[in-house]
Design a protein around this motif. Structure first.
Motif, mmCIF file in Angstrom:
data_model
loop_
_atom_site.group_PDB
_atom_site.id
_atom_site.type_symbol
_atom_site.label_atom_id
_atom_site.label_comp_id
_atom_site.label_asym_id
_atom_site.label_seq_id
_atom_site.Cartn_x
_atom_site.Cartn_y
_atom_site.Cartn_z
ATOM 1 N N MET A 34 0.845 -1.178 0.000
ATOM 2 C CA MET A 34 0.000 0.000 0.000
ATOM 3 C C MET A 34 0.890 1.241 0.000
ATOM 4 N N ALA A 35 0.540 2.228 -0.789
ATOM 5 C CA ALA A 35 1.317 3.461 -0.904
ATOM 6 C C ALA A 35 1.119 4.328 0.333
ATOM 7 N N ASP A 36 2.167 5.037 0.697
ATOM 8 C CA ASP A 36 2.104 5.968 1.813
ATOM 9 C C ASP A 36 1.409 7.240 1.330
ATOM 10 N N THR A 37 0.221 7.499 1.832
ATOM 11 C CA THR A 37 -0.560 8.643 1.363
ATOM 12 C C THR A 37 -0.044 9.975 1.889
ATOM 13 N N THR A 38 0.951 9.963 2.776
ATOM 14 C CA THR A 38 1.522 11.220 3.251
ATOM 15 C C THR A 38 2.600 11.730 2.310
ATOM 16 N N ASP A 39 3.067 10.895 1.406
ATOM 17 C CA ASP A 39 4.051 11.326 0.421
ATOM 18 C C ASP A 39 3.399 12.263 -0.581
ATOM 19 N N THR A 40 4.169 13.249 -1.036
ATOM 20 C CA THR A 40 3.636 14.198 -2.018
ATOM 21 C C THR A 40 4.170 13.947 -3.416
ATOM 22 N N ALA A 41 5.155 13.071 -3.536
ATOM 23 C CA ALA A 41 5.729 12.770 -4.849
ATOM 24 C C ALA A 41 6.291 11.359 -4.818
ATOM 25 N N TYR A 42 6.308 10.753 -5.967
ATOM 26 C CA TYR A 42 6.831 9.407 -6.095
ATOM 27 C C TYR A 42 7.812 9.362 -7.252
ATOM 28 N N HIS A 43 8.887 8.655 -7.077
ATOM 29 C CA HIS A 43 9.846 8.435 -8.156
ATOM 30 C C HIS A 43 9.546 7.057 -8.735
ATOM 31 N N ILE A 44 9.312 7.030 -10.026
ATOM 32 C CA ILE A 44 9.100 5.753 -10.684
ATOM 33 C C ILE A 44 10.025 5.682 -11.888
ATOM 34 N N SER A 45 10.349 4.476 -12.260
ATOM 35 C CA SER A 45 11.190 4.254 -13.420
ATOM 36 C C SER A 45 10.435 4.651 -14.680
ATOM 37 N N VAL A 46 11.158 5.212 -15.643
ATOM 38 C CA VAL A 46 10.549 5.571 -16.927
ATOM 39 C C VAL A 46 9.910 4.338 -17.556
ATOM 40 N N ASP A 47 10.501 3.184 -17.361
ATOM 41 C CA ASP A 47 9.970 1.949 -17.932
ATOM 42 C C ASP A 47 8.576 1.594 -17.402
ATOM 43 N N ARG A 48 8.216 2.135 -16.242
ATOM 44 C CA ARG A 48 6.921 1.811 -15.646
ATOM 45 C C ARG A 48 5.819 2.816 -16.004
ATOM 46 N N LEU A 49 6.153 3.854 -16.765
ATOM 47 C CA LEU A 49 5.160 4.869 -17.112
ATOM 48 C C LEU A 49 3.909 4.327 -17.809
ATOM 49 N N PRO A 50 4.040 3.397 -18.754
ATOM 50 C CA PRO A 50 2.819 2.908 -19.413
ATOM 51 C C PRO A 50 1.799 2.322 -18.439
ATOM 52 N N ALA A 51 2.237 1.806 -17.313
ATOM 53 C CA ALA A 51 1.318 1.225 -16.335
ATOM 54 C C ALA A 51 0.544 2.289 -15.553
ATOM 55 N N VAL A 52 0.985 3.525 -15.618
ATOM 56 C CA VAL A 52 0.314 4.606 -14.882
ATOM 57 C C VAL A 52 -1.033 4.948 -15.516
ATOM 58 N N HIS A 53 -1.111 4.907 -16.834
ATOM 59 C CA HIS A 53 -2.339 5.198 -17.582
ATOM 60 C C HIS A 53 -2.880 6.599 -17.291
ATOM 61 N N ALA A 54 -2.004 7.584 -17.210
ATOM 62 C CA ALA A 54 -2.423 8.973 -16.977
ATOM 63 C C ALA A 54 -2.726 9.649 -18.304
ATOM 64 N N SER A 55 -3.521 10.690 -18.247
ATOM 65 C CA SER A 55 -3.810 11.444 -19.462
ATOM 66 C C SER A 55 -2.788 12.555 -19.679
ATOM 67 N N HIS A 56 -2.147 13.012 -18.615
ATOM 68 C CA HIS A 56 -1.133 14.065 -18.699
ATOM 69 C C HIS A 56 0.085 13.646 -17.879
ATOM 70 N N TYR A 57 1.242 13.824 -18.470
ATOM 71 C CA TYR A 57 2.513 13.557 -17.793
ATOM 72 C C TYR A 57 3.325 14.850 -17.807
ATOM 73 N N PHE A 58 3.922 15.192 -16.683
ATOM 74 C CA PHE A 58 4.799 16.351 -16.598
ATOM 75 C C PHE A 58 6.214 15.824 -16.460
ATOM 76 N N LEU A 59 6.994 16.017 -17.506
ATOM 77 C CA LEU A 59 8.350 15.499 -17.583
ATOM 78 C C LEU A 59 9.324 16.589 -17.171
ATOM 79 N N LEU A 60 9.962 16.409 -16.021
ATOM 80 C CA LEU A 60 10.949 17.370 -15.547
ATOM 81 C C LEU A 60 12.224 17.173 -16.327
ATOM 82 N N SER A 61 12.695 18.236 -16.947
ATOM 83 C CA SER A 61 13.855 18.144 -17.820
ATOM 84 C C SER A 61 14.801 19.306 -17.559
#
Length: 85
Positions: A1-28
């Motif tokens: 279970m995810a910690d709901t007190t966290d405000t951000a999560y780091h995920i591998s780029v390889d796992r992005l397709p599993a997120v199924h979001a409509s908008h992604y903000f790519l920090l560059s």
């Protein structure tokens, strides 16, 4: 279970397709350079960038380093512009 007190999560780029979001903000760090960054190319190749999925490249230094009301409001304005456009 995810910690709901966290405000951000780091995920591998390889796992992005599993997120199924409509908008992604790519920090560059390359946002001010000509063209598209290698990371952005990789992300675009992994996602189905149709009308329902959009990738928004944003300046990492701004999104990570801006604190206080002015900095946070600038980030919120960027998000609103991306989502309401």
């Amino acid at each position: 279970m995810a910690d709901t007190t966290d405000t951000a999560y780091h995920i591998s780029v390889d796992r992005l397709p599993a997120v199924h979001a409509s908008h992604y903000f790519l920090l560059s760090n390359e946002i001010m350079q000509e063209g598209i960054s290698a990371t952005e190319q990789r992300v675009c190749g992994m996602l189905d960038t149709d009308e329902r999925q959009q990738i928004h490249s944003v300046d990492a230094a701004t999104w990570i380093g801006c604190y206080g009301p002015t900095g946070v409001n600038g980030i919120v304005d960027q998000i609103a512009q991306a989502l309401l456009a």
